[in-house]
Design an enzyme around this catalytic site. Sequence first.
Site, mmCIF file in Angstrom:
data_model
loop_
_atom_site.group_PDB
_atom_site.id
_atom_site.type_symbol
_atom_site.label_atom_id
_atom_site.label_comp_id
_atom_site.label_asym_id
_atom_site.label_seq_id
_atom_site.Cartn_x
_atom_site.Cartn_y
_atom_site.Cartn_z
ATOM 1 N N GLU A 40 16.077 -8.665 26.014
ATOM 2 C CA GLU A 40 15.960 -9.330 24.722
ATOM 3 C C GLU A 40 17.061 -8.777 23.809
ATOM 4 O OE1 GLU A 40 12.152 -10.070 21.693
ATOM 5 O OE2 GLU A 40 12.333 -8.175 22.776
ATOM 6 N N LYS A 111 10.676 -17.595 22.535
ATOM 7 C CA LYS A 111 9.504 -16.732 22.420
ATOM 8 C C LYS A 111 8.422 -17.396 21.560
ATOM 9 C CE LYS A 111 8.560 -11.842 21.298
ATOM 10 N NZ LYS A 111 9.223 -10.636 20.729
ATOM 11 N N CYS A 148 8.951 -9.849 25.892
ATOM 12 C CA CYS A 148 8.481 -8.658 25.196
ATOM 13 C C CYS A 148 6.991 -8.722 24.844
ATOM 14 C CB CYS A 148 9.341 -8.422 23.954
ATOM 15 S SG CYS A 148 9.313 -6.703 23.365
#
Length: 238
Positions: A40, A111, A148
Site C-alpha cells: 500500500e 479500498k 491493509c
Amino acid sequence: MTIALAQFASGEDKQANLRAIRDYAQNAAQNGASMLFLPEYSMFYAKMNRRSQNAQAAEPLSGPFVTALSQIAQEYGLWLAAGLYEQTDGLPYNTVVVLDKDGVLRGVHRKTRLYDAFGYRESDECRAGDAPFIPIDTPAGRLGIITCFELRFPALAAAQRAAGADVLFVAAGWAAGANKVLHWRTLLCARAIENGMTVLGADQYAPDRFIGHSAAFAPDGTTLGTLEEGCGLLTIHI
C-alpha cells in the site's frame, strides 16, 4: 511458481519511490520471479498534512505512476501489483493496481473499509471504494486482493475466495503499535487457513510508523516466508 514481495518505505518523492520499485523489480526478475507484489502507498506517503498532500499527489490510472509501472513490468517481464492514490473529483481512492508482464492494467482494487480505528480516521483523507475486487487469472493463480485494514474483516477475504480466488494479496501499511506484529501475522495466517488459499502480505516498513514483517502463508497455514524489520525482498515458491 516463484513470486516476490517487496518491503520498503515510500515517501513524498515519487521518483525515489519508483527507483526503489525498479530495483526490487530487477532483483525479483533475477531471482526468477514472475510476479512482484508491492505495499500500500507504493506511489506516495506523506507524514504530515495527509488530506491535502494525498489530494495533490493523487493521479489517474493513466497517469505517470501507472505508466512507469507499465514500463517496469515490460522491462523485467514481471506482473506487478502496487498501491497508489487514485485521483477523483474529491478525496482520492486508496487503490491497488495489477499490471501484467506486457504492462497492461489487468485489475484495480479501491479500498472499501478505511482505517477508522485505533484513534485514526483514514476517511478524512481518502474516499472508500464501493465494490470488492473481482479476482483475475495470473501466473500465480486466480488472484484476489484486499488492502491493509480490510484484513480484519473475515467476510472480505471469504468473498474473494467465493469469487474464485486461490491466492489473496494483502497490500499494507500496517501501523506500528502494541501487538501489531501479532495481529498482522495472526490474521494473515487465519485468512489462509479458514479459506484454504495462499495469502501474501506485502507491508511498508518505517520505524515507529509501519511494522514491516511481510509474510506469506500456504492454505494450511504453513509459513512460506517472512521478513522482519527493515527493507527487503522476500522471494517464495508457491
